[in-house]
Design a protein around this motif. Structure first.
Motif, PDB file in Angstrom:
ATOM      1  N   VAL A  41       0.786  -1.131  -0.129  1.00 56.99           N
ATOM      2  CA  VAL A  41      -0.136   0.172   0.023  1.00 56.99           C
ATOM      3  C   VAL A  41       1.009   1.281   0.135  1.00 56.99           C
ATOM      4  O   VAL A  41       1.741   1.383   0.761  1.00 56.99           O
ATOM      5  CB  VAL A  41      -1.058   0.009   1.377  1.00 56.99           C
ATOM      6  N   VAL A  42       0.396   2.295  -0.821  1.00 59.83           N
ATOM      7  CA  VAL A  42       0.992   3.561  -0.810  1.00 59.83           C
ATOM      8  C   VAL A  42      -0.105   4.452  -0.454  1.00 59.83           C
ATOM      9  O   VAL A  42      -1.394   4.496  -1.004  1.00 59.83           O
ATOM     10  CB  VAL A  42       1.872   4.048  -1.903  1.00 59.83           C
ATOM     11  N   VAL A  43       0.158   5.318   0.762  1.00 57.71           N
ATOM     12  CA  VAL A  43      -0.750   6.454   0.930  1.00 57.71           C
ATOM     13  C   VAL A  43      -0.530   7.732   0.351  1.00 57.71           C
ATOM     14  O   VAL A  43       0.527   8.223   0.789  1.00 57.71           O
ATOM     15  CB  VAL A  43      -1.323   6.204   2.408  1.00 57.71           C
TER      16      VAL A  43
ATOM     17  N   ARG B 284       3.133  -6.006   6.818  1.00 61.61           N
ATOM     18  CA  ARG B 284       4.394  -6.352   6.728  1.00 61.61           C
ATOM     19  C   ARG B 284       4.604  -8.114   6.901  1.00 61.61           C
ATOM     20  O   ARG B 284       5.371  -8.580   6.559  1.00 61.61           O
ATOM     21  CB  ARG B 284       5.377  -5.687   7.940  1.00 61.61           C
ATOM     22  N   GLU B 285       3.524  -8.533   7.815  1.00 66.89           N
ATOM     23  CA  GLU B 285       3.430  -9.792   8.042  1.00 66.89           C
ATOM     24  C   GLU B 285       2.969 -10.749   6.685  1.00 66.89           C
ATOM     25  O   GLU B 285       3.323 -11.966   6.719  1.00 66.89           O
ATOM     26  CB  GLU B 285       2.468 -10.056   9.113  1.00 66.89           C
ATOM     27  N   ASN B 286       2.485 -10.183   5.714  1.00 66.37           N
ATOM     28  CA  ASN B 286       2.166 -10.823   4.464  1.00 66.37           C
ATOM     29  C   ASN B 286       3.038 -10.029   3.252  1.00 66.37           C
ATOM     30  O   ASN B 286       2.589  -9.907   2.342  1.00 66.37           O
ATOM     31  CB  ASN B 286       0.677 -10.427   4.347  1.00 66.37           C
ATOM     32  N   ASN B 287       4.409  -9.882   3.698  1.00 62.25           N
ATOM     33  CA  ASN B 287       5.224  -9.316   2.846  1.00 62.25           C
ATOM     34  C   ASN B 287       4.894  -7.970   1.934  1.00 62.25           C
ATOM     35  O   ASN B 287       5.274  -7.670   0.845  1.00 62.25           O
ATOM     36  CB  ASN B 287       5.528 -10.356   1.526  1.00 62.25           C
ATOM     37  N   GLY B 288       4.149  -7.388   2.822  1.00 59.09           N
ATOM     38  CA  GLY B 288       3.804  -5.923   2.146  1.00 59.09           C
ATOM     39  C   GLY B 288       4.314  -4.781   3.043  1.00 59.09           C
ATOM     40  O   GLY B 288       5.329  -5.067   4.047  1.00 59.09           O
ATOM     41  N   ASP B 289       3.695  -3.491   2.777  1.00 60.52           N
ATOM     42  CA  ASP B 289       4.079  -2.445   3.752  1.00 60.52           C
ATOM     43  C   ASP B 289       3.235  -1.259   3.384  1.00 60.52           C
ATOM     44  O   ASP B 289       2.152  -1.542   2.495  1.00 60.52           O
ATOM     45  CB  ASP B 289       5.456  -2.147   3.234  1.00 60.52           C
ATOM     46  N   ILE B 290       3.176  -0.451   4.304  1.00 58.31           N
ATOM     47  CA  ILE B 290       2.537   0.785   4.102  1.00 58.31           C
ATOM     48  C   ILE B 290       3.388   1.833   3.913  1.00 58.31           C
ATOM     49  O   ILE B 290       4.344   2.045   4.607  1.00 58.31           O
ATOM     50  CB  ILE B 290       1.474   1.216   5.156  1.00 58.31           C
ATOM     51  N   LYS B 291       3.601   2.550   2.734  1.00 55.67           N
ATOM     52  CA  LYS B 291       4.452   3.618   2.531  1.00 55.67           C
ATOM     53  C   LYS B 291       3.496   4.727   2.390  1.00 55.67           C
ATOM     54  O   LYS B 291       2.490   4.870   1.767  1.00 55.67           O
ATOM     55  CB  LYS B 291       5.314   3.235   1.523  1.00 55.67           C
TER      56      LYS B 291
ATOM     57  N   LEU C 106       9.450   4.457  11.800  1.00 58.63           N
ATOM     58  CA  LEU C 106       8.652   3.356  11.547  1.00 58.63           C
ATOM     59  C   LEU C 106       8.125   3.065   9.932  1.00 58.63           C
ATOM     60  O   LEU C 106       7.929   1.986   9.498  1.00 58.63           O
ATOM     61  CB  LEU C 106       7.396   3.337  12.331  1.00 58.63           C
ATOM     62  N   TYR C 107       7.994   4.286   9.324  1.00 57.65           N
ATOM     63  CA  TYR C 107       7.643   4.212   7.899  1.00 57.65           C
ATOM     64  C   TYR C 107       8.474   4.746   6.871  1.00 57.65           C
ATOM     65  O   TYR C 107       9.409   5.682   7.294  1.00 57.65           O
ATOM     66  CB  TYR C 107       6.213   4.791   8.078  1.00 57.65           C
ATOM     67  N   GLU C 108       8.417   4.311   5.688  1.00 54.34           N
ATOM     68  CA  GLU C 108       8.954   5.165   4.754  1.00 54.34           C
ATOM     69  C   GLU C 108       8.266   6.177   3.963  1.00 54.34           C
ATOM     70  O   GLU C 108       6.955   5.899   3.665  1.00 54.34           O
ATOM     71  CB  GLU C 108       9.411   3.900   3.667  1.00 54.34           C
ATOM     72  N   PHE C 109       8.867   7.430   3.817  1.00 47.49           N
ATOM     73  CA  PHE C 109       8.126   8.516   3.319  1.00 47.49           C
ATOM     74  C   PHE C 109       8.860   8.823   2.026  1.00 47.49           C
ATOM     75  O   PHE C 109      10.014   8.894   2.002  1.00 47.49           O
ATOM     76  CB  PHE C 109       8.274   9.744   4.236  1.00 47.49           C
ATOM     77  N   TYR C 110       8.121   9.363   1.106  1.00 43.57           N
ATOM     78  CA  TYR C 110       8.449   9.660  -0.256  1.00 43.57           C
ATOM     79  C   TYR C 110       7.970  10.870  -0.790  1.00 43.57           C
ATOM     80  O   TYR C 110       6.728  11.037  -0.465  1.00 43.57           O
ATOM     81  CB  TYR C 110       8.214   8.424  -1.324  1.00 43.57           C
ATOM     82  N   LYS C 111       8.710  11.607  -1.378  1.00 42.74           N
ATOM     83  CA  LYS C 111       7.956  12.976  -2.051  1.00 42.74           C
ATOM     84  C   LYS C 111       6.963  12.689  -2.987  1.00 42.74           C
ATOM     85  O   LYS C 111       6.266  13.457  -2.962  1.00 42.74           O
ATOM     86  CB  LYS C 111       9.231  13.697  -2.639  1.00 42.74           C
ATOM     87  N   ASP C 112       7.351  11.587  -3.914  1.00 46.29           N
ATOM     88  CA  ASP C 112       6.266  11.261  -4.856  1.00 46.29           C
ATOM     89  C   ASP C 112       5.831   9.887  -4.815  1.00 46.29           C
ATOM     90  O   ASP C 112       6.544   8.988  -4.522  1.00 46.29           O
ATOM     91  CB  ASP C 112       6.922  11.675  -6.305  1.00 46.29           C
ATOM     92  N   GLU C 113       4.547   9.510  -5.207  1.00 48.52           N
ATOM     93  CA  GLU C 113       3.946   8.193  -5.057  1.00 48.52           C
ATOM     94  C   GLU C 113       4.908   7.409  -6.023  1.00 48.52           C
ATOM     95  O   GLU C 113       4.957   6.159  -5.782  1.00 48.52           O
ATOM     96  CB  GLU C 113       2.550   8.106  -5.473  1.00 48.52           C
ATOM     97  N   ASN C 114       5.415   7.743  -7.266  1.00 48.56           N
ATOM     98  CA  ASN C 114       6.157   6.859  -8.264  1.00 48.56           C
ATOM     99  C   ASN C 114       7.654   6.409  -7.286  1.00 48.56           C
ATOM    100  O   ASN C 114       7.811   5.200  -7.706  1.00 48.56           O
ATOM    101  CB  ASN C 114       6.565   7.726  -9.217  1.00 48.56           C
ATOM    102  N   ASP C 115       8.186   7.103  -6.380  1.00 45.93           N
ATOM    103  CA  ASP C 115       9.125   6.749  -5.861  1.00 45.93           C
ATOM    104  C   ASP C 115       8.904   5.551  -5.025  1.00 45.93           C
ATOM    105  O   ASP C 115       9.600   4.578  -4.611  1.00 45.93           O
ATOM    106  CB  ASP C 115       9.898   8.015  -4.947  1.00 45.93           C
TER     107      ASP C 115
END
Lengths: 117, 142
Positions: free
Chosen positions: A46-48, A72-79, A99-108
């Motif tokens: 998931v990307v929010v 994360r338990e299912n090999n995913g993540d929330i970014k 705890l989380y990864e933050f990106y300037k753009d959703e493509n990243d």
């Protein structure tokens, strides 16, 4: 002030949740429903995208805390992507960047998921 | 000094509407966008805490908000008659980022308020709970 809208797009194997407006205790259940749908559909990457989010309260932040473990338990993540400074400052205050990864753009964020595939 | 008094029902929608009104008031009296945002955040957290914890999420109860606007500071007084807080110590938010099974989903509201406000006081007497939040302003009002 209670206007809030949440919708989900699929890009490959990743779900992008777009949040718009004011995310607080009144509107957080809408976001929770969206995450429930993703978990039911076994979509764990998931990307929010916060581009149109004007405001977030602790009730909104609690939703991410509640679902990140499952993802994360299912090999995913929330970014997270496209945060405005005032919204990011609240995440920062609570230590979310650890705890989380933050990106300037959703493509990243999407590119990071691809690298992890 | 300007004083404003509000009374709302104990539900999230009423909190959201009231905080929207306060935001407009702060913009009107010349508060900076940063301080307005911080106050908006703290009031939302404090009032939603009353709805959730003091009144157990039940609507139909009264919450009063009294605001005193000074040139260089703002004071908010929240009065309610629900369950008093059990823990009135300095809020802490401690978690291990490596222990993903034990991340907090709540308890962040008071921590945020403590970080963004300059001082807070909580008291409970004879069923009346009072939470006072004070914020010093960098940009003078009026």
């Amino acid at each position: 002030m209670a206007d809030f809208n949440v919708s989900t797009r699929e890009v490959g194997s990743v779900s992008i949740i777009d949040v718009k407006g004011y995310l607080d205790a009144h509107t957080a259940p809408d976001l929770e429903n969206e995450f429930n749908k993703l978990v039911s559909g076994k979509q764990f990457k998931v990307v929010v995208n916060f581009d149109n989010l004007k405001y977030i309260s602790s009730a909104g932040l609690g939703v991410f805390m509640a679902y990140v473990e499952t993802m994360r338990e299912n090999n995913g993540d929330i970014k997270f992507s496209n945060l405005k400074d005032d919204v990011y400052n609240i995440f920062d205050l609570l230590g979310f960047p650890v705890l989380y990864e933050f990106y300037k753009d959703e493509n990243d964020a999407l590119a990071k998921f691809k690298l992890q595939d | 000094m300007i004083k404003k008094n509000y009374t709302i029902n104990s539900d999230y929608k009423s909190v959201s509407t009231l905080v929207g009104e306060i935001k407009k008031l702060l913009e009107l009296v010349g508060a900076s966008p940063k301080e307005t945002g911080e106050i908006q955040m703290c009031l939302t957290e404090a009032l939603n805490n009353v709805v959730k914890h003091s009144y157990g999420g039940k609507p139909g109860n009264e919450i009063q908000l009294n605001i005193s606007l000074y040139k260089e500071r703002i004071e908010f007084e929240i009065l309610e008659y629900g369950l008093p807080r059990k823990n009135t110590g300095k809020p802490k938010l401690e978690y291990d980022p490596n222990d993903i099974n034990n991340l907090p989903e709540g308890g962040m509201g008071l921590f945020i308020i403590d970080k963004l406000m300059d001082s807070t006081e909580y008291s409970s007497d004879n069923g009346k709970n009072i939470f006072i939040l004070k914020k010093n302003l960098v940009k003078k009002l009026f």
